[in-house]
Design an enzyme around this catalytic site. Structure first.
Site, PDB file in Angstrom:
ATOM      1  N   LYS A 147       0.831  -1.214   0.000  1.00  0.00           N
ATOM      2  CA  LYS A 147       0.000   0.000   0.000  1.00  0.00           C
ATOM      3  C   LYS A 147       0.863   1.260   0.000  1.00  0.00           C
ATOM      4  CE  LYS A 147      -2.513  -0.714   3.763  1.00  0.00           C
ATOM      5  NZ  LYS A 147      -1.930  -1.958   4.271  1.00  0.00           N
ATOM      6  N   ARG A 161     -10.300   1.221   8.123  1.00  0.00           N
ATOM      7  CA  ARG A 161      -9.865  -0.148   8.405  1.00  0.00           C
ATOM      8  C   ARG A 161     -10.949  -0.952   9.096  1.00  0.00           C
ATOM      9  NH1 ARG A 161      -4.061   0.882   8.735  1.00  0.00           N
ATOM     10  NH2 ARG A 161      -2.859  -1.021   8.950  1.00  0.00           N
ATOM     11  N   ARG A 215      11.004  -5.746   4.781  1.00  0.00           N
ATOM     12  CA  ARG A 215      10.516  -4.365   4.619  1.00  0.00           C
ATOM     13  C   ARG A 215      11.272  -3.388   5.515  1.00  0.00           C
ATOM     14  NH1 ARG A 215       4.255  -2.720   5.167  1.00  0.00           N
ATOM     15  NH2 ARG A 215       4.402  -3.500   7.298  1.00  0.00           N
ATOM     16  N   ARG A 218      10.400  -1.339  10.958  1.00  0.00           N
ATOM     17  CA  ARG A 218       9.327  -0.903  11.849  1.00  0.00           C
ATOM     18  C   ARG A 218       9.264  -1.800  13.071  1.00  0.00           C
ATOM     19  NH1 ARG A 218       4.029  -0.091   8.159  1.00  0.00           N
ATOM     20  NH2 ARG A 218       3.168  -1.071  10.020  1.00  0.00           N
ATOM     21  N   ARG A 235      -1.854  -8.334  13.388  1.00  0.00           N
ATOM     22  CA  ARG A 235      -2.348  -7.371  12.405  1.00  0.00           C
ATOM     23  C   ARG A 235      -3.108  -8.067  11.294  1.00  0.00           C
ATOM     24  NH1 ARG A 235       2.201  -4.111  10.033  1.00  0.00           N
ATOM     25  NH2 ARG A 235       3.631  -5.542  11.051  1.00  0.00           N
TER      26      ARG A 235
END
Ligand code: AMP
Length: 215
Positions: A14, A87, A124, A154, A165
């Site tokens: 995203k 969300r 990532r 992160r 998540r």
């Protein structure tokens, strides 16, 4: 005018696609996750509240997100792109009714299976300065190619947090695909292919939205 929502599971791309879309269309882009991480970093009251949820991978309460998003949208009357919001169904319903803010004209739903997401999440990194998301391969320098900022992992990109998540995404966010499909504004995107190929699919839908999306 484009008012776009980007939906997709964690690590589905995203962030990468949002940057590209916002550059292509020259529209402002809001990533609620990025804003929350900045608030945490700056130790603001919102950040302190949000931190309780973020590292666990839990969604922050709707009210907290909604007031943030409403303030941002009310200053952007000429179109926008939202990444990471809405969300939940409550957030999506609220977005339909926000005073002075037009309804979304196009919802892009990125589809990537869970197994592919885990390995993407592990590689990532995010630029600490400009927020760009990068997929790191072994031997790559941990420096942002756009601004020279430091690439960091992160704190919620660990397996436990990712699984929470993802479970939240399945339970709370997947129903938004039906919500927007019923409104006739959902376009499903195959997010398993390379970023350029994902963007090519998106561009096709943007062209159609430009013609029909003046609501
Ligand atoms: P993201 O960068 O989009 O993966 O978001 C990171 C984290 O921020 C999420 O795991 C949630 O804890 C929180 N968050 C971001 N956007 C929302 C939202 N719309 N509703 C609830 N929590 C959110």
């Amino acid at each position: 005018m484009h008012r776009i929502v980007l939906l997709g599971p964690p690590a589905s791309g995203k962030g990468t696609q949002s940057h590209r879309i916002s550059e292509l269309l020259n529209i402002p882009h809001l990533s609620t996750g990025n804003i929350l991480r900045k608030e945490v970093e700056n130790g603001t009251p919102t950040g302190l509240e949000a931190q309780k949820y973020l590292d666990k991978g839990a969604y922050v309460p709707d009210e907290l997100i909604l007031s943030m998003v409403q303030a941002w949208l009310s200053e952007r009357p000429d179109g926008w792109l939202l990444d990471g919001f809405p969300r939940t169904l409550a957030q999506a319903e609220a977005l339909q009714d926000l005073d002075g803010v037009g309804k979304p004209t196009l919802v892009l739903g990125l589809e990537v299976p869970k197994e592919a997401l885990v390995s993407r999440m592990e590689g990532r990194r995010e630029c600490a300065d400009c927020g760009k998301t990068v997929s790191l391969k072994e031997g790559d320098e941990e420096i942002c190619s756009d601004c020279g900022g430091k690439l960091v992992k992160r704190s919620d990109d660990v397996l436990d947090s990712f699984l929470v998540r993802y479970a939240n995404y399945e339970e709370l966010t997947m129903p938004l695909f039906d919500f927007y499909a019923e409104k006739g504004i959902l376009e499903r995107i195959d997010g398993t292919v390379a970023p350029d190929a994902v963007f090519a699919q998106i561009k096709q839908h943007l062209e159609t939205n430009e013609v029909h999306g003046e609501a």
